[in-house]
Design an enzyme around this catalytic site. Structure first.
Site, PDB file in Angstrom:
ATOM      1  CE  LYS A  35       5.331   2.621  -3.323  1.00 27.27           C
ATOM      2  NZ  LYS A  35       4.163   1.736  -3.293  1.00 27.27           N
ATOM      3  CD  GLU A  86       4.941   0.195  -6.517  1.00 30.90           C
ATOM      4  OE1 GLU A  86       5.833   1.054  -6.495  1.00 30.90           O
ATOM      5  OE2 GLU A  86       3.982   0.180  -5.715  1.00 30.90           O
TER       6      GLU A  86
HETATM    7  P1  PGA Z   1       2.117   1.766   0.423  1.00 28.86           P
HETATM    8  O1  PGA Z   1       3.447   1.253  -0.321  1.00 28.86           O
HETATM    9  O2  PGA Z   1       2.526   2.230   1.777  1.00 28.86           O
HETATM   10  O3  PGA Z   1       1.602   2.864  -0.458  1.00 28.86           O
HETATM   11  O4  PGA Z   1       1.203   0.591   0.483  1.00 28.86           O
HETATM   12  C1  PGA Z   1       4.406   0.513   0.376  1.00 28.86           C
HETATM   13  C2  PGA Z   1       5.582   0.206  -0.517  1.00 28.86           C
HETATM   14  O5  PGA Z   1       5.390  -0.069  -1.706  1.00 28.86           O
HETATM   15  O6  PGA Z   1       6.739   0.244  -0.061  1.00 28.86           O
END
Ligand code: PGA
Length: 236
Positions: free
Chosen positions: A9, A93
């Site tokens: 991310k 997202e």
């Molecule tokens: P997370 O995110 O492991 O922080 O829940 C997973 C993702 O968005 O791929």
């Protein structure tokens, strides 16, 4: 063989990404681990890394273009510089925070499919849909396949319930297996689970019927934890 993917991310720098990738590479090599491992760093940290064949660098997003006037985006000209041939498409997202529509996502999918990219395609329902039951959840998820060629040979799917992403609330094993078995019955592709996967639950989740691996955000950003995640799933 598990497929384990780390989605950075908006985390890590160019420098910390390089050390992360090199450490994971060494770890896979020195322990003879054959799991298929993917790392999706930020676009600014993409580079030409020398890795074992089962460690692949991908991009979290790119525009459906070679180059052009798309402020803030990158295209294949920038990806080719580092021989990146793997892309995440449809992450929640991008759908819900950045507002990518299903038709934009389908266009992006078709563009990168045409170029032979490995695509990790994400689907998943928000909380209010989950609360209205499995049937509504599946209906919602199936709509996210609109315009998507689910027969594409270089396709990996990732089921990531929106309410489980970054919240610390993992879906229950029952939630996961019921959605996974329904998707698997329609689409014969590797299917990852994502949403608050951690060191402590990754093996149990990856061992479930219909789960071929995990797409991990938060818990993967620490290199020691990511190694442990790979270790815990290497024989599954
Ligand atoms: P997370 O995110 O492991 O922080 O829940 C997973 C993702 O968005 O791929």
């Amino acid at each position: 063989m598990s497929i384990i993917a780390s989605n950075f991310k908006t985390n890590h720098t160019r420098k910390s990404t390089a050390s992360f990738v090199n450490e994971i590479n060494e770890f896979l090599k020195s322990n003879d681990i054959l799991s298929e491992v993917y790392v999706f760093p930020t676009s600014t940290a993409l580079d030409s890394f020398d890795t074992v064949p089962n460690l692949t660098l991908g991009v979290q997003n790119a525009y459906a273009t070679q180059k052009g006037s798309f402020t803030g985006e990158i295209g294949t000209e920038q990806l080719d510089e580092f021989a990146i041939k793997t892309i995440l498409i449809g992450h929640s997202e991008r759908r819900h925070v950045l507002g990518e529509s299903q038709s934009e996502i389908a266009k992006k999918f078709a563009f990168y499919k045409e170029l032979g990219y490995k695509i990790i395609y994400c689907i998943g329902e928000p909380l209010e849909v989950k609360q209205s039951g499995l049937e509504k959840t599946l209906e919602y998820v199936y709509e996210q396949f609109e315009g998507i060629d689910t027969n594409y040979e270089n396709l990996i799917l990732a089921y990531e319930p929106v309410w489980a992403i970054g919240t610390g609330v993992t879906a229950t094993n029952d939630d996961i297996t019921s959605v996974h078995s329904a998707i698997k019955a329609r689409i014969a592709k590797p299917l990852l689970y994502g949403g608050s996967v951690k060191v402590g639950n990754v093996a149990e989740i990856c061992a479930l019927d219909g789960v071929d691996g995990a797409l991990i955000g938060t818990a993967s950003w620490n290199v020691e934890d990511f190694k442990q995640i790979i270790e815990n799933t290497k024989d599954l």
